[in-house]
Motif scaffolding. Structure first.
Motif, short mmCIF file in Angstrom:
data_model
loop_
_atom_site.label_atom_id
_atom_site.label_comp_id
_atom_site.label_asym_id
_atom_site.label_seq_id
_atom_site.Cartn_x
_atom_site.Cartn_y
_atom_site.Cartn_z
N LEU A 114 0.83 -1.21 0.00
CA LEU A 114 0.00 0.00 0.00
C LEU A 114 0.86 1.26 0.00
N SER A 115 1.96 1.23 0.71
CA SER A 115 2.86 2.37 0.76
C SER A 115 3.47 2.64 -0.61
N ILE A 116 3.88 1.60 -1.31
CA ILE A 116 4.47 1.77 -2.64
C ILE A 116 3.42 2.31 -3.61
N ARG A 117 2.21 1.79 -3.54
CA ARG A 117 1.14 2.26 -4.42
C ARG A 117 0.84 3.73 -4.14
N SER A 118 0.84 4.11 -2.88
CA SER A 118 0.58 5.50 -2.52
C SER A 118 1.65 6.42 -3.09
N ASN A 119 2.91 6.00 -3.06
CA ASN A 119 3.99 6.82 -3.63
C ASN A 119 3.82 6.99 -5.13
N ASP A 120 3.40 5.93 -5.81
CA ASP A 120 3.16 6.01 -7.26
C ASP A 120 2.04 7.00 -7.57
N GLU A 121 0.99 6.96 -6.78
CA GLU A 121 -0.13 7.88 -6.99
C GLU A 121 0.30 9.33 -6.76
N ARG A 122 1.13 9.56 -5.77
CA ARG A 122 1.63 10.92 -5.52
C ARG A 122 2.48 11.42 -6.69
N SER A 123 3.31 10.53 -7.23
CA SER A 123 4.15 10.92 -8.37
C SER A 123 3.30 11.29 -9.58
N ARG A 124 2.26 10.51 -9.85
CA ARG A 124 1.37 10.84 -10.97
C ARG A 124 0.65 12.16 -10.73
N GLU A 125 0.23 12.40 -9.50
CA GLU A 125 -0.45 13.65 -9.17
C GLU A 125 0.49 14.84 -9.37
N GLU A 126 1.74 14.71 -8.94
CA GLU A 126 2.70 15.80 -9.13
C GLU A 126 2.93 16.08 -10.61
N ALA A 127 3.07 15.02 -11.40
CA ALA A 127 3.27 15.20 -12.85
C ALA A 127 2.07 15.88 -13.48
N ALA A 128 0.86 15.50 -13.06
CA ALA A 128 -0.35 16.13 -13.60
C ALA A 128 -0.42 17.60 -13.21
N ARG A 129 -0.01 17.93 -12.00
CA ARG A 129 -0.02 19.34 -11.57
C ARG A 129 1.00 20.17 -12.35
N ARG A 130 2.18 19.59 -12.61
CA ARG A 130 3.17 20.29 -13.43
C ARG A 130 2.63 20.53 -14.84
#
Length: 83
Positions: free
Chosen positions: A54-70
């Motif tokens: 779950l922790s690894i999946r959460s980090n992946d979701e955060r990375s995608r969110e940051e890329a979308a915000r950029r």
């Protein structure tokens, strides 16, 4: 590593549970408490695996969110297919 990680994730809890059940069934008078502890340890190992995943999946979701915000900052709209 391809063999060790699945062994720790799945084989170790399976072996701990099997030995714990065997102790409860055959040696309940002296070693029943150890059997219960082994089964509890197997559950803990499985729960730790779940939490790590779950922790690894959460980090992946955060990375995608940051890329979308950029992307949003650069282009003024959300990327296609992002929800």
């Amino acid at each position: 590593m391809r063999v060790i990680v699945p062994a720790v994730r799945y084989v170790l809890p399976l072996v701990l549970t099997a030995v714990g059940v065997w102790l409860l069934e055959t040696r309940a008078d002296k070693w029943g408490g150890l059997g219960v502890m082994l089964i509890g340890t197997a559950v803990i190992v499985l729960m730790l695996n779940l939490l790590f995943r779950l922790s690894i999946r959460s980090n992946d979701e955060r990375s995608r969110e940051e890329a979308a915000r950029r992307y949003y900052d650069e282009h003024g709209h959300w990327p296609e297919g992002y929800y």
